[in-house]
Motif scaffolding. Structure first.
Motif, mmCIF file in Angstrom:
data_model
loop_
_atom_site.group_PDB
_atom_site.id
_atom_site.type_symbol
_atom_site.label_atom_id
_atom_site.label_comp_id
_atom_site.label_asym_id
_atom_site.label_seq_id
_atom_site.Cartn_x
_atom_site.Cartn_y
_atom_site.Cartn_z
ATOM 1 N N PRO A 93 0.788 -1.227 0.000
ATOM 2 C CA PRO A 93 0.000 0.000 0.000
ATOM 3 C C PRO A 93 0.831 1.294 0.000
ATOM 4 C CG PRO A 93 -0.972 -1.581 1.487
ATOM 5 C CD PRO A 93 0.320 -2.172 1.015
ATOM 6 N N SER A 94 2.020 1.264 0.571
ATOM 7 C CA SER A 94 2.842 2.474 0.599
ATOM 8 C C SER A 94 3.436 2.790 -0.774
ATOM 9 C CB SER A 94 3.979 2.314 1.613
ATOM 10 O OG SER A 94 4.861 1.299 1.187
ATOM 11 N N GLY A 95 3.277 1.877 -1.736
ATOM 12 C CA GLY A 95 3.807 2.085 -3.072
ATOM 13 C C GLY A 95 5.155 1.439 -3.303
ATOM 14 N N ARG A 96 5.734 0.864 -2.250
ATOM 15 C CA ARG A 96 7.037 0.201 -2.372
ATOM 16 C C ARG A 96 6.873 -1.129 -3.099
ATOM 17 N NH1 ARG A 96 10.122 -3.201 1.330
ATOM 18 N NH2 ARG A 96 8.224 -3.257 2.565
ATOM 19 N N ILE A 97 7.778 -1.430 -4.023
ATOM 20 C CA ILE A 97 7.723 -2.679 -4.782
ATOM 21 C C ILE A 97 8.614 -3.713 -4.106
ATOM 22 C CG2 ILE A 97 8.249 -3.783 -6.979
ATOM 23 C CD1 ILE A 97 7.596 -1.122 -8.325
ATOM 24 N N ILE A 98 8.033 -4.876 -3.843
ATOM 25 C CA ILE A 98 8.760 -5.972 -3.222
ATOM 26 C C ILE A 98 9.280 -6.877 -4.333
ATOM 27 C CG2 ILE A 98 8.533 -7.976 -1.695
ATOM 28 C CD1 ILE A 98 6.392 -6.441 -0.219
ATOM 29 N N ARG A 99 10.431 -7.503 -4.095
ATOM 30 C CA ARG A 99 11.048 -8.330 -5.140
ATOM 31 C C ARG A 99 10.073 -9.344 -5.711
ATOM 32 N NH1 ARG A 99 14.853 -12.597 -1.952
ATOM 33 N NH2 ARG A 99 13.050 -13.524 -1.034
ATOM 34 N N ARG A 100 10.369 -9.764 -6.870
ATOM 35 C CA ARG A 100 9.498 -10.675 -7.605
ATOM 36 C C ARG A 100 9.479 -12.056 -6.946
ATOM 37 N NH1 ARG A 100 8.820 -8.790 -13.044
ATOM 38 N NH2 ARG A 100 8.949 -10.922 -13.800
ATOM 39 N N GLU A 101 8.287 -12.575 -6.733
ATOM 40 C CA GLU A 101 8.093 -13.880 -6.103
ATOM 41 C C GLU A 101 7.410 -14.823 -7.086
ATOM 42 O OE1 GLU A 101 9.327 -14.249 -3.218
ATOM 43 O OE2 GLU A 101 9.309 -12.309 -2.254
ATOM 44 N N PRO A 102 7.731 -16.114 -7.052
ATOM 45 C CA PRO A 102 6.999 -17.076 -7.884
ATOM 46 C C PRO A 102 5.526 -17.097 -7.467
ATOM 47 C CG PRO A 102 8.941 -18.085 -6.907
ATOM 48 C CD PRO A 102 8.782 -16.739 -6.277
ATOM 49 N N VAL A 103 4.646 -17.430 -8.396
ATOM 50 C CA VAL A 103 3.211 -17.515 -8.122
ATOM 51 C C VAL A 103 2.806 -18.977 -8.209
ATOM 52 C CG1 VAL A 103 0.906 -16.825 -8.880
ATOM 53 C CG2 VAL A 103 2.811 -15.219 -9.061
ATOM 54 N N VAL A 104 2.116 -19.461 -7.171
ATOM 55 C CA VAL A 104 1.616 -20.832 -7.155
ATOM 56 C C VAL A 104 0.098 -20.816 -7.053
ATOM 57 C CG1 VAL A 104 3.709 -21.871 -6.184
ATOM 58 C CG2 VAL A 104 1.946 -21.012 -4.649
ATOM 59 N N ARG A 105 -0.517 -21.895 -7.517
ATOM 60 C CA ARG A 105 -1.969 -22.033 -7.497
ATOM 61 C C ARG A 105 -2.325 -23.299 -6.738
ATOM 62 N NH1 ARG A 105 -3.177 -20.795 -13.052
ATOM 63 N NH2 ARG A 105 -3.311 -18.621 -12.474
ATOM 64 N N LEU A 106 -3.469 -23.314 -6.069
ATOM 65 C CA LEU A 106 -3.913 -24.491 -5.319
ATOM 66 C C LEU A 106 -4.113 -25.679 -6.253
ATOM 67 C CD1 LEU A 106 -6.574 -22.797 -3.016
ATOM 68 C CD2 LEU A 106 -4.193 -23.255 -2.510
ATOM 69 N N CYS A 107 -3.709 -26.865 -5.802
ATOM 70 C CA CYS A 107 -3.866 -28.085 -6.607
ATOM 71 C C CYS A 107 -5.295 -28.623 -6.556
ATOM 72 C CB CYS A 107 -2.914 -29.182 -6.130
ATOM 73 S SG CYS A 107 -1.211 -28.894 -6.607
ATOM 74 N N GLU A 108 -5.969 -28.406 -5.441
ATOM 75 C CA GLU A 108 -7.331 -28.920 -5.301
ATOM 76 C C GLU A 108 -8.205 -27.861 -4.642
ATOM 77 O OE1 GLU A 108 -4.953 -29.942 -1.746
ATOM 78 O OE2 GLU A 108 -4.773 -30.887 -3.676
ATOM 79 N N ASP A 109 -9.519 -28.006 -4.814
ATOM 80 C CA ASP A 109 -10.452 -27.091 -4.168
ATOM 81 C C ASP A 109 -10.502 -27.404 -2.684
ATOM 82 O OD1 ASP A 109 -11.144 -25.801 -6.497
ATOM 83 O OD2 ASP A 109 -12.792 -27.179 -6.927
ATOM 84 N N VAL A 110 -10.506 -26.361 -1.864
ATOM 85 C CA VAL A 110 -10.573 -26.522 -0.413
ATOM 86 C C VAL A 110 -11.912 -25.941 0.043
ATOM 87 C CG1 VAL A 110 -9.535 -25.916 1.787
ATOM 88 C CG2 VAL A 110 -8.080 -26.343 -0.194
#
Length: 120
Positions: A93-110
């Motif tokens: 929210p302060s506008g600061r950019i955090i280093r790039r992180e890998p994006v993962v998706r859930l394997c199954e519905d919870v």
């Protein structure tokens, strides 16, 4: 979509973004490609960490901070995830950019927790 990690040639320990092996301090680290499957682990980050960032233990044994793409009620320790994109830029929210992180998706519905499902 590729996620690379390092494996020590001496003791076979896996790690991410290191100059030395965390177990034996060897500098002989070899890059390997991850299968991209892992499990969300408990958070131990400070209050400035975005809600969508979680540590994920990949099946090769290393832990990497990832942005988890999924409904908030479903993202919790123990949930299996799979690599969706290799990196994403996160802006706090302060506008600061955090280093790039890998994006993962859930394997199954919870499903929603029982106390929510029965409410109302």
């Amino acid at each position: 979509m590729e996620l690379f990690f390092q494996r020590c040639s001496w003791c076979r320990t896996t790690t991410v973004r290191r100059l030395l092996c965390p177990a034996c301090w060897s500098t002989d680290l070899v890059a390997e490609r991850s299968e991209g499957v892992g499990v969300v682990t408990p958070r131990r980050y400070g209050p400035t960490t975005p809600e969508t960032v979680w540590p994920v233990r990949m099946q090769e044994g290393f832990v990497v901070r990832c942005r988890v793409d999924g409904p908030p009620h479903a993202v919790r320790p123990g949930v299996r995830v799979r690599l969706a994109r290799t990196a994403a830029t996160i802006t706090v929210p302060s506008g600061r950019i955090i280093r790039r992180e890998p994006v993962v998706r859930l394997c199954e519905d919870v499903p929603l927790d029982g106390w929510i499902r029965g409410a109302g």
